[in-house]
Design a protein around this motif. Sequence first.
Motif, short mmCIF file in Angstrom:
data_model
loop_
_atom_site.label_atom_id
_atom_site.label_comp_id
_atom_site.label_asym_id
_atom_site.label_seq_id
_atom_site.Cartn_x
_atom_site.Cartn_y
_atom_site.Cartn_z
N LYS A 40 0.84 -1.20 0.00
CA LYS A 40 0.00 0.00 0.00
C LYS A 40 0.87 1.25 0.00
O LYS A 40 0.62 2.20 -0.76
N TRP A 41 1.90 1.26 0.85
CA TRP A 41 2.79 2.42 0.88
C TRP A 41 3.60 2.50 -0.40
O TRP A 41 3.84 3.61 -0.93
N SER B 62 2.67 1.69 -3.37
CA SER B 62 1.80 2.26 -4.41
C SER B 62 1.72 3.78 -4.27
O SER B 62 1.78 4.52 -5.27
N LYS B 63 1.60 4.24 -3.03
CA LYS B 63 1.57 5.69 -2.80
C LYS B 63 2.91 6.32 -3.18
O LYS B 63 2.95 7.41 -3.77
N SER B 64 3.99 5.63 -2.84
CA SER B 64 5.33 6.14 -3.17
C SER B 64 5.49 6.30 -4.67
O SER B 64 6.02 7.32 -5.16
N MET C 297 3.18 6.75 -6.86
CA MET C 297 2.33 7.86 -7.30
C MET C 297 3.01 9.20 -7.03
O MET C 297 2.98 10.10 -7.88
N ILE C 298 3.66 9.34 -5.87
CA ILE C 298 4.34 10.59 -5.52
C ILE C 298 5.50 10.86 -6.48
O ILE C 298 5.66 11.99 -6.99
#
Length: 369
Positions: free
Chosen positions: A313-314, A316-318, A320-321
Amino acid sequence: MNNKYIYSNLASFASKDDNFLGRKYPCSPTLYRGEFQRDRDRVIHSNSFRRLKFKTQVFVYYEGDHFRTRLIHSLEVSQIARSIARALNLNEDLCEVISLAHDLGHTPFGHAGELALSNCMNSDCFDHNIQSLRILILLEDTYKEHKGLNLSINCLDGLLKHNGPITNQELFSNQLPEIFNYNLNFKSLGSLEAQISALADDIAYNCHDIDDGLRANLFSIDNLFDLNFINELFENNKNIQKDEIVRNLLNNLATDLIENSMNKIQINKLKTIDDVYNAKEAIINFSDKVQKGLNEIRNFLKVKMYNHNSVKKWNSKSEMIIEFLFNYFKKNYDKLPNPNSLFSKDRNIADYISGMTDKFALNIYENIN
Protein backbone atom coordinates in the motif's frame (compact mmCIF):
# COMPACT_ATOMS: atom_id res chain seq x y z
CA MET A 1 53.37 6.08 9.91
CA ASN A 2 53.97 6.91 6.26
CA ASN A 3 50.93 5.89 4.21
CA LYS A 4 53.18 3.92 1.87
CA TYR A 5 53.24 1.07 4.39
CA ILE A 6 49.60 1.06 5.53
CA TYR A 7 48.62 -1.87 3.30
CA SER A 8 51.99 -3.63 3.11
CA ASN A 9 51.04 -6.59 5.34
CA LEU A 10 47.96 -7.68 3.36
CA ALA A 11 47.64 -10.81 1.22
CA SER A 12 49.50 -10.68 -2.10
CA PHE A 13 46.17 -10.74 -3.99
CA ALA A 14 44.57 -7.96 -1.91
CA SER A 15 43.96 -4.44 -3.19
CA LYS A 16 46.90 -2.35 -1.96
CA ASP A 17 49.69 0.05 -2.90
CA ASP A 18 51.37 -2.02 -5.60
CA ASN A 19 48.14 -2.50 -7.57
CA PHE A 20 46.55 0.89 -6.88
CA LEU A 21 44.90 2.02 -10.13
CA GLY A 22 45.11 5.75 -9.49
CA ARG A 23 42.43 8.43 -9.90
CA LYS A 24 40.89 10.15 -12.89
CA TYR A 25 42.40 13.41 -11.70
CA PRO A 26 45.86 12.87 -10.16
CA CYS A 27 46.46 14.30 -6.71
CA SER A 28 49.30 14.17 -4.23
CA PRO A 29 49.17 11.44 -1.55
CA THR A 30 48.46 12.37 2.05
CA LEU A 31 50.92 11.79 4.87
CA TYR A 32 48.95 9.54 7.20
CA ARG A 33 46.04 8.04 5.24
CA GLY A 34 46.02 5.27 2.67
CA GLU A 35 44.30 5.87 -0.66
CA PHE A 36 41.19 3.91 0.28
CA GLN A 37 40.92 5.67 3.65
CA ARG A 38 40.89 8.85 1.63
CA ASP A 39 38.06 7.46 -0.54
CA ARG A 40 36.07 6.53 2.55
CA ASP A 41 36.49 9.97 4.09
CA ARG A 42 35.31 11.68 0.91
CA VAL A 43 32.15 9.54 0.87
CA ILE A 44 31.38 10.07 4.57
CA HIS A 45 31.71 13.84 4.24
CA SER A 46 29.50 14.03 1.14
CA ASN A 47 25.98 15.48 1.01
CA SER A 48 24.67 12.31 -0.65
CA PHE A 49 25.82 10.15 2.24
CA ARG A 50 24.15 12.39 4.83
CA ARG A 51 20.86 12.22 2.94
CA LEU A 52 20.72 8.44 3.39
CA LYS A 53 19.54 9.17 6.95
CA PHE A 54 16.06 9.92 5.64
CA LYS A 55 15.82 7.39 2.81
CA THR A 56 13.69 4.25 3.05
CA GLN A 57 15.14 0.78 3.42
CA VAL A 58 11.77 -0.99 3.68
CA PHE A 59 9.81 1.24 6.09
CA VAL A 60 9.47 5.01 5.71
CA TYR A 61 11.60 6.91 8.23
CA TYR A 62 8.69 8.15 10.38
CA GLU A 63 7.16 4.69 10.95
CA GLY A 64 9.52 3.95 13.85
CA ASP A 65 12.84 5.06 15.30
CA HIS A 66 14.38 1.58 15.16
CA PHE A 67 13.59 0.56 11.58
CA ARG A 68 16.55 0.66 9.23
CA THR A 69 17.16 3.58 6.92
CA ARG A 70 19.58 3.48 4.00
CA LEU A 71 22.21 5.11 6.21
CA ILE A 72 21.97 2.47 8.94
CA HIS A 73 21.93 -0.30 6.33
CA SER A 74 25.10 1.08 4.71
CA LEU A 75 26.87 1.27 8.07
CA GLU A 76 25.87 -2.32 8.86
CA VAL A 77 27.10 -3.54 5.48
CA SER A 78 30.39 -1.75 6.13
CA GLN A 79 30.86 -3.40 9.53
CA ILE A 80 30.19 -6.88 8.14
CA ALA A 81 32.48 -6.31 5.16
CA ARG A 82 35.35 -5.06 7.33
CA SER A 83 35.10 -8.09 9.62
CA ILE A 84 35.21 -10.50 6.67
CA ALA A 85 38.09 -8.63 5.02
CA ARG A 86 40.14 -8.74 8.22
CA ALA A 87 39.66 -12.50 8.54
CA LEU A 88 40.86 -12.97 4.94
CA ASN A 89 43.76 -10.50 5.24
CA LEU A 90 42.23 -8.24 2.60
CA ASN A 91 41.82 -4.46 2.45
CA GLU A 92 39.28 -3.36 5.06
CA ASP A 93 39.37 0.26 3.92
CA LEU A 94 38.36 -0.56 0.35
CA CYS A 95 35.59 -2.84 1.61
CA GLU A 96 34.40 -0.02 3.83
CA VAL A 97 34.18 2.67 1.17
CA ILE A 98 32.46 0.41 -1.36
CA SER A 99 29.96 -0.63 1.32
CA LEU A 100 29.26 2.94 2.43
CA ALA A 101 28.82 4.20 -1.15
CA HIS A 102 26.88 1.32 -2.70
CA ASP A 103 23.39 2.76 -2.03
CA LEU A 104 24.05 6.47 -2.60
CA GLY A 105 21.98 6.36 -5.79
CA HIS A 106 18.77 5.14 -4.19
CA THR A 107 15.66 7.20 -4.73
CA PRO A 108 13.31 8.21 -1.93
CA PHE A 109 10.94 5.41 -0.92
CA GLY A 110 13.33 2.57 -1.76
CA HIS A 111 12.84 0.21 -4.68
CA ALA A 112 9.27 1.43 -5.25
CA GLY A 113 10.63 4.90 -5.92
CA GLU A 114 13.27 3.50 -8.25
CA LEU A 115 10.70 1.55 -10.26
CA ALA A 116 8.46 4.59 -10.61
CA LEU A 117 11.33 6.86 -11.67
CA SER A 118 12.58 4.33 -14.21
CA ASN A 119 9.07 4.07 -15.69
CA CYS A 120 8.97 7.86 -16.05
CA MET A 121 12.13 7.86 -18.14
CA ASN A 122 10.41 6.38 -21.21
CA SER A 123 13.13 5.26 -23.66
CA ASP A 124 15.85 6.14 -21.13
CA CYS A 125 16.47 4.34 -17.83
CA PHE A 126 17.18 4.76 -14.14
CA ASP A 127 19.20 2.25 -12.12
CA HIS A 128 20.22 3.02 -8.54
CA ASN A 129 23.57 1.21 -8.83
CA ILE A 130 24.53 3.31 -11.85
CA GLN A 131 23.20 6.42 -10.10
CA SER A 132 25.59 5.77 -7.20
CA LEU A 133 28.47 6.02 -9.68
CA ARG A 134 26.88 9.03 -11.34
CA ILE A 135 26.81 10.82 -7.99
CA LEU A 136 30.44 9.99 -7.24
CA ILE A 137 31.71 10.86 -10.73
CA LEU A 138 29.52 13.84 -11.67
CA LEU A 139 26.98 15.14 -9.19
CA GLU A 140 28.87 15.66 -5.93
CA ASP A 141 30.33 19.13 -6.38
CA THR A 142 32.78 20.08 -3.66
CA TYR A 143 36.04 20.49 -5.61
CA LYS A 144 36.73 23.51 -7.81
CA GLU A 145 39.16 21.48 -9.96
CA HIS A 146 36.67 18.81 -11.08
CA LYS A 147 33.21 17.33 -10.74
CA GLY A 148 32.62 14.40 -8.43
CA LEU A 149 34.69 13.07 -5.55
CA ASN A 150 37.56 11.72 -7.67
CA LEU A 151 37.55 8.36 -5.91
CA SER A 152 40.13 5.73 -6.78
CA ILE A 153 39.61 3.62 -9.89
CA ASN A 154 39.76 0.59 -7.56
CA CYS A 155 36.73 1.88 -5.69
CA LEU A 156 34.76 2.81 -8.81
CA ASP A 157 35.52 -0.60 -10.34
CA GLY A 158 34.23 -2.28 -7.19
CA LEU A 159 30.99 -0.27 -7.26
CA LEU A 160 30.57 -0.90 -10.98
CA LYS A 161 30.67 -4.65 -10.33
CA HIS A 162 28.49 -4.69 -7.22
CA ASN A 163 26.39 -7.37 -8.93
CA GLY A 164 29.27 -8.96 -10.83
CA PRO A 165 30.73 -8.37 -14.31
CA ILE A 166 28.67 -6.08 -16.56
CA THR A 167 26.78 -7.82 -19.35
CA ASN A 168 24.67 -4.87 -20.54
CA GLN A 169 26.77 -1.79 -21.20
CA GLU A 170 23.86 -0.05 -22.94
CA LEU A 171 22.42 0.97 -19.55
CA PHE A 172 25.58 2.98 -18.91
CA SER A 173 25.43 4.55 -22.37
CA ASN A 174 22.16 6.18 -21.35
CA GLN A 175 22.66 6.97 -17.67
CA LEU A 176 26.42 7.42 -17.32
CA PRO A 177 28.37 7.51 -20.62
CA GLU A 178 31.23 9.19 -18.73
CA ILE A 179 32.10 5.82 -17.17
CA PHE A 180 33.64 4.76 -20.49
CA ASN A 181 36.39 7.37 -19.96
CA TYR A 182 37.68 5.47 -16.94
CA ASN A 183 39.28 2.56 -18.81
CA LEU A 184 37.48 -0.09 -16.74
CA ASN A 185 37.18 -3.72 -17.77
CA PHE A 186 33.44 -4.34 -17.66
CA LYS A 187 33.77 -8.08 -18.26
CA SER A 188 36.26 -9.02 -15.53
CA LEU A 189 35.42 -9.87 -11.94
CA GLY A 190 35.78 -7.24 -9.26
CA SER A 191 38.45 -7.34 -6.57
CA LEU A 192 37.94 -9.64 -3.59
CA GLU A 193 37.08 -6.54 -1.59
CA ALA A 194 34.31 -5.70 -4.07
CA GLN A 195 33.02 -9.26 -3.88
CA ILE A 196 33.00 -9.10 -0.07
CA SER A 197 31.05 -5.83 -0.05
CA ALA A 198 28.41 -7.26 -2.38
CA LEU A 199 27.80 -10.31 -0.19
CA ALA A 200 28.00 -8.30 3.04
CA ASP A 201 25.08 -6.38 1.54
CA ASP A 202 23.17 -9.67 1.14
CA ILE A 203 23.95 -10.69 4.73
CA ALA A 204 22.91 -7.31 6.12
CA TYR A 205 19.59 -6.89 4.38
CA ASN A 206 18.45 -10.48 4.87
CA CYS A 207 19.26 -10.50 8.59
CA HIS A 208 18.05 -7.02 9.31
CA ASP A 209 14.88 -7.28 7.21
CA ILE A 210 14.04 -10.27 9.41
CA ASP A 211 14.65 -8.04 12.43
CA ASP A 212 12.49 -5.20 11.05
CA GLY A 213 9.79 -7.59 9.85
CA LEU A 214 9.48 -9.17 13.30
CA ARG A 215 9.49 -5.70 14.90
CA ALA A 216 6.63 -4.64 12.61
CA ASN A 217 4.70 -7.88 13.30
CA LEU A 218 4.57 -8.74 9.61
CA PHE A 219 5.44 -12.32 10.54
CA SER A 220 6.26 -14.31 13.66
CA ILE A 221 9.15 -16.40 14.95
CA ASP A 222 6.94 -19.45 14.35
CA ASN A 223 6.65 -18.41 10.69
CA LEU A 224 10.45 -18.17 10.48
CA PHE A 225 10.82 -21.70 11.82
CA ASP A 226 8.83 -23.00 8.86
CA LEU A 227 12.07 -22.46 6.94
CA ASN A 228 14.24 -25.59 6.93
CA PHE A 229 17.41 -23.53 7.16
CA ILE A 230 16.27 -21.55 10.22
CA ASN A 231 14.76 -24.60 11.91
CA GLU A 232 17.98 -26.58 11.50
CA LEU A 233 20.25 -23.69 12.48
CA PHE A 234 18.40 -23.08 15.75
CA GLU A 235 17.55 -26.74 16.41
CA ASN A 236 13.81 -26.06 16.45
CA ASN A 237 14.16 -23.83 19.53
CA LYS A 238 11.18 -21.51 19.00
CA ASN A 239 11.63 -19.94 22.44
CA ILE A 240 14.66 -18.04 21.17
CA GLN A 241 14.53 -14.22 21.31
CA LYS A 242 14.32 -12.07 18.18
CA ASP A 243 17.69 -10.40 18.76
CA GLU A 244 19.34 -13.76 19.29
CA ILE A 245 17.97 -15.03 15.97
CA VAL A 246 19.33 -12.07 14.04
CA ARG A 247 22.69 -12.04 15.83
CA ASN A 248 23.35 -15.77 15.40
CA LEU A 249 22.09 -15.86 11.82
CA LEU A 250 24.41 -13.01 10.89
CA ASN A 251 27.35 -14.74 12.55
CA ASN A 252 26.53 -18.02 10.81
CA LEU A 253 26.36 -16.39 7.38
CA ALA A 254 29.57 -14.38 7.84
CA THR A 255 31.48 -17.38 9.22
CA ASP A 256 30.37 -19.58 6.33
CA LEU A 257 31.38 -16.90 3.82
CA ILE A 258 34.83 -16.56 5.39
CA GLU A 259 35.52 -20.29 5.59
CA ASN A 260 34.18 -21.12 2.13
CA SER A 261 36.12 -18.22 0.61
CA MET A 262 39.34 -19.33 2.34
CA ASN A 263 38.88 -22.69 0.68
CA LYS A 264 38.26 -21.16 -2.74
CA ILE A 265 41.33 -18.94 -2.42
CA GLN A 266 43.43 -22.06 -1.84
CA ILE A 267 41.78 -24.04 -4.65
CA ASN A 268 42.35 -21.20 -7.13
CA LYS A 269 45.95 -20.72 -5.92
CA LEU A 270 45.67 -16.95 -5.95
CA LYS A 271 48.98 -15.11 -6.03
CA THR A 272 48.20 -11.67 -7.45
CA ILE A 273 45.19 -9.45 -7.95
CA ASP A 274 45.25 -10.32 -11.67
CA ASP A 275 44.46 -13.90 -10.65
CA VAL A 276 41.32 -12.49 -8.99
CA TYR A 277 40.28 -10.40 -12.00
CA ASN A 278 40.84 -13.30 -14.40
CA ALA A 279 39.17 -16.03 -12.33
CA LYS A 280 36.37 -17.92 -14.06
CA GLU A 281 33.95 -17.33 -11.19
CA ALA A 282 33.67 -15.29 -8.01
CA ILE A 283 36.07 -16.37 -5.25
CA ILE A 284 34.08 -14.90 -2.38
CA ASN A 285 30.96 -16.98 -1.93
CA PHE A 286 28.83 -19.00 0.47
CA SER A 287 28.78 -22.77 0.68
CA ASP A 288 26.06 -24.48 -1.35
CA LYS A 289 24.11 -25.29 1.81
CA VAL A 290 24.10 -21.72 3.09
CA GLN A 291 23.36 -20.30 -0.36
CA LYS A 292 20.30 -22.54 -0.50
CA GLY A 293 19.31 -21.29 2.96
CA LEU A 294 19.71 -17.66 1.89
CA ASN A 295 17.49 -18.26 -1.13
CA GLU A 296 14.90 -19.73 1.22
CA ILE A 297 15.08 -16.60 3.41
CA ARG A 298 14.79 -14.28 0.37
CA ASN A 299 11.67 -16.06 -0.86
CA PHE A 300 10.18 -15.92 2.64
CA LEU A 301 10.81 -12.17 2.95
CA LYS A 302 9.38 -11.54 -0.51
CA VAL A 303 6.09 -13.21 0.45
CA LYS A 304 5.80 -12.19 4.09
CA MET A 305 7.36 -8.72 4.01
CA TYR A 306 7.94 -7.06 0.64
CA ASN A 307 4.52 -8.21 -0.66
CA HIS A 308 2.71 -7.60 2.63
CA ASN A 309 -0.42 -5.49 2.10
CA SER A 310 0.78 -2.67 4.35
CA VAL A 311 4.13 -2.45 2.51
CA LYS A 312 2.49 -2.72 -0.93
CA LYS A 313 0.00 0.00 0.00
CA TRP A 314 2.79 2.42 0.88
CA ASN A 315 4.78 1.38 -2.20
CA SER A 316 1.80 2.26 -4.41
CA LYS A 317 1.57 5.69 -2.80
CA SER A 318 5.33 6.14 -3.17
CA GLU A 319 5.17 5.36 -6.88
CA MET A 320 2.33 7.86 -7.30
CA ILE A 321 4.34 10.59 -5.52
CA ILE A 322 7.45 10.02 -7.66
CA GLU A 323 5.41 9.98 -10.86
CA PHE A 324 3.62 13.17 -9.82
CA LEU A 325 6.88 14.97 -9.05
CA PHE A 326 8.46 13.89 -12.33
CA ASN A 327 5.50 15.07 -14.40
CA TYR A 328 5.30 18.31 -12.44
CA PHE A 329 8.92 19.24 -13.12
CA LYS A 330 8.60 18.15 -16.74
CA LYS A 331 5.75 20.62 -17.20
CA ASN A 332 7.42 23.25 -15.00
CA TYR A 333 11.06 22.74 -15.94
CA ASP A 334 11.92 26.33 -15.02
CA LYS A 335 11.26 25.43 -11.37
CA LEU A 336 13.91 22.69 -11.35
CA PRO A 337 16.92 23.92 -9.30
CA ASN A 338 20.24 24.19 -11.14
CA PRO A 339 19.66 22.00 -14.22
CA ASN A 340 22.82 21.02 -16.08
CA SER A 341 22.81 22.05 -19.74
CA LEU A 342 24.95 19.01 -20.62
CA PHE A 343 22.18 16.59 -19.57
CA SER A 344 18.71 15.99 -20.98
CA LYS A 345 15.65 17.39 -19.23
CA ASP A 346 14.60 13.90 -18.12
CA ARG A 347 18.05 13.16 -16.72
CA ASN A 348 18.17 16.45 -14.79
CA ILE A 349 14.75 15.73 -13.30
CA ALA A 350 15.80 12.16 -12.41
CA ASP A 351 18.98 13.44 -10.75
CA TYR A 352 16.99 15.92 -8.68
CA ILE A 353 14.22 13.53 -7.60
CA SER A 354 16.55 10.60 -6.88
CA GLY A 355 18.63 12.84 -4.62
CA MET A 356 15.62 13.71 -2.47
CA THR A 357 15.06 12.21 0.96
CA ASP A 358 11.66 10.70 1.75
CA LYS A 359 10.92 13.74 3.92
CA PHE A 360 11.88 16.27 1.25
CA ALA A 361 9.92 14.46 -1.47
CA LEU A 362 6.81 14.35 0.74
CA ASN A 363 7.14 18.05 1.58
CA ILE A 364 7.53 19.05 -2.07
CA TYR A 365 4.57 16.87 -3.04
CA GLU A 366 2.33 18.31 -0.33
CA ASN A 367 3.34 21.90 -1.10
CA ILE A 368 2.61 21.47 -4.80
CA ASN A 369 -0.73 19.85 -4.07
